[in-house]
Design an enzyme around this catalytic site. Structure first.
Site: not given
Ligand SMILES: [Zn+2]
Length: 632
Positions: A419, A425
């Site tokens: 996660e 990201h």
């Molecule tokens: Zn994922």
């Protein structure tokens, strides 16, 4: 081990909403059943006040946004004039509205998932869903007006008005969709019919969560209902007799509804096929892939390479049989752990391991990760009324929120690493991109998260103190490759075959779906080679998989596992320049089509090479395991 199917870690709000609509009744059922003690310790409960200081502040903002909608509606007709300034005004108004909606939506959805029983949370969820619908209606004129301008005019505007630059990707996407957009009249008719085409999903959910009476079996002297929620953990039971009992009860009952469930799935697939044809797509798969410009060769190559790699999967099953000490292997023997590990992984330890494992990604990555982990941005432990699974969500340029159901197992540690792969990201993309292109599709999203799992897996394996611990991590890695690569590809192959049958004009009922699924189960699990026995009763498993109602979606877990395996391994080997290429993929967000982003970073998912590398890694993992087993 949670399969990717229990992780709703989708990057965009709309995707979250779509999946939640698919899964929420189930999630609620699970949440109330698996209620565990919730530590009140606020370190483990996220702080939503950076979004809104109070529920009253949220409500005030919701009303303010609703009051803003007529202004968006009032811009109708301005873009059609062909004036660049008017286009800019409309696009900026749309962007601003989306950001405000995202903030409202994230607050409501995060709250609701922490306690589905809370009536105020439910009400806030309903209120914001209504506003999303109103906002879509208020801006529905924009795309057709852009499409009516045509590519030449829009490109000329982009060349003369530099402030349009952040909108270029979305403008070109809108233009690309023009040939698949129908007349206003037909679009309105399709829109009006959409509740009818969604009925199949809702009927399936009702059947699975309330209408079907699920059987009970006796486990350790206690009756236990085997339903779609409890089936997941029960299939991992260490006692083979229990597993067999659970499978027989579950699939026996599911088989009673083969006809109805098959009709529902077939209707869903038919609706997609018909809409694809109406919209001038070749077929349902090319319609789905066109959204993010993913070549059909990706799916076809994935399936071909997984088939070529079946001997590797079969070798794993043989190894599993040997390690479990079984005289033969059945489909109900896939899920129990190969080795037990007593080690506990607290949230703090999981965060520490994630930080250490991702050091190879460099200081910028670490800076974002540490900022995320040190904010109160996680909802960590299971609690009464809390949804199952794990996800990451957030608002542009704010610290992301991570939702977990941490059980202090290695799997929980791996989920935390996963996660936060999504979290960082977003942080990297938000920093590098304007809000219009910071969002990314699942095709790259799951690469960012699974790469962290690969890095963690490699690190704990290298640091393992005992032979048993090392065997546990090796087994975990193998199970990830089976579940995320082979199983999801088998699902993709099932979807392809079912859609192909529909396109040939064949009737597709429950019996036929079962026969189709059965042949794939037998092929993937080596039934004809004597690797595993497939009880025909288990061939209704297709009816248990909710994601088939979201066609051509799950293959992306398999392609992501493949790309992540490449990045993880090559980063650890220190391939020159790869770190920057990888971080470049993350920072690009949605600025380029996701297939191209990965290809330009060295992973061409339409070519066999990355799949062959994954299979080689799986074989190497088994070699290592067999060497260890020989030293007993
Ligand atoms: Zn994922």
């Amino acid at each position: 081990m949670p399969t990717p199917l229990t992780r709703f870690c989708t990057p965009t709000l709309l995707a979250v909403a779509a999946l939640a609509a698919l899964a929420s009744p189930l999630a609620q059922a699970q949440a109330t059943q698996s209620a565990a003690a919730a530590p009140a310790d606020e370190r483990y409960v996220w702080d939503l006040t950076p979004l809104f200081a109070t529920p009253a502040a949220w409500e005030a903002e919701r009303q303010a946004v609703v009051a803003e909608l007529p202004k968006m509606q009032a811009l109708k007709g301005t873009v059609a004039t062909g004036d660049a300034a008017a286009l800019l005004t409309a696009l900026q108004a749309q962007s601003a509205l989306r950001l405000r909606l995202s903030r409202l939506g994230v607050y409501a959805s995060t709250q609701q998932s922490t306690d589905n029983r809370n009536a105020q949370y439910q009400e806030r969820g309903n209120l914001i869903r209504a506003v999303f619908g109103q906002a879509a209606a208020a801006g529905a004129w924009l795309a057709p007006e852009i499409q009516a301008l045509g590519a030449a005019k829009v490109e000329a505007m982009l060349a003369t008005e530099p402030r349009l630059a952040p909108h270029a990707v979305n403008l070109r996407n809108t233009l690309r969709q023009a040939r698949h957009t129908l007349s206003a009249e037909t679009e309105a008719a399709l829109g009006a019919m959409s509740p009818v085409s969604r009925a199949a999903v809702q009927a399936r959910t009702l059947l699975m969560t309330s209408d079907i009476r699920w059987p009970s079996v006796t486990i350790d002297g206690k009756p236990q209902e085997v339903n779609p929620t409890s089936y997941g953990p029960l299939r991992e039971h260490p006692d083979r007799a229990v597993r067999e009992q659970v499978f027989k009860a579950f699939y026996g009952q599911l088989g009673q509804f083969e006809g109805s469930l098959g009709q529902l799935l077939s209707s869903r697939m038919q609706a997609g096929t018909i809409e694809a044809k109406l919209r001038q797509h070749k077929n349902a798969i090319s319609a789905n892939l066109s959204t993010h410009q993913i070549p059909e060769a990706v799916v076809r190559t994935l399936v071909a390479q997984a088939n070529a790699g079946l001997p590797v999967l079969h070798r794993y099953f043989k190894l599993r049989q040997r390690m479990l000490g079984l005289p033969d292997l059945h489909y109900h023997d896939i899920y129990p752990d190969l080795v037990k590990l007593d080690k506990r992984f607290s949230p703090e330890e999981s965060a520490r391991l994630t930080t250490e494992a991702t050091q190879v990604l460099g200081p910028d990555y670490q800076r974002h990760l540490k900022a995320g982990l040190s904010a109160r941005s996680m909802h960590v432990f299971p609690a009464p009324g809390k949804s199952s699974g794990a996800y990451k969500t957030g608002v542009y340029r704010m610290t992301p929120y991570v939702f977990l159901n941490h059980h202090n197992t290695f799997n929980s540690a791996s989920t935390l690493a996963h996660e936060w792969g999504h979290g960082v990201h977003s942080m990297l993309a938000d920093e590098a991109q304007p809000p219009e292109t910071a969002g990314y599709s699942l095709f790259t999203a799951e690469v960012a998260s699974i790469t962290n799992e690969v890095l963690l897996s490699e690190m704990v394996k290298a640091q393992a103190k005992t032979r048993e611990e090392k065997l546990f991590y090796l087994g975990h890695a193998l199970e990830e490759m089976r579940g995320t690569f082979f199983r999801q590809t088998m699902f993709a192959e099932f979807e392809l075959a079912a859609h192909d049958a529909l396109e040939r004009g064949e009737a597709l009922g429950g019996k036929k779906l079962t026969a189709l699924y059965c042949s794939l189960l037998r092929k993937y699990h080596g039934a004809d080679q004597g690797v595993m026995q497939i009880d025909p009763a288990y061939c209704t498993e297709w009816a248990y998989i909710p994601h088939f109602f979201n066609p051509f979606y799950v293959y992306q877990y398999a392609t992501s596992m493949t790309a992540s395996s490449y990045f993880g391994q090559e980063l650890l080997k220190g391939q020159p320049g790869l770190r920057d290429k990888y971080l470049g993929v993350l920072r690009a967000g949605g600025a380029k089509p996701p297939y191209e982003l990965l290809r330009d970073a060295g992973v061409d998912l339409a070519s066999p090479a990355p799949y062959q590398a994954l299979l080689a890694r799986m074989s190497a993992t088994m070699d290592e395991m067999e060497r260890l087993l020989a030293t007993r």
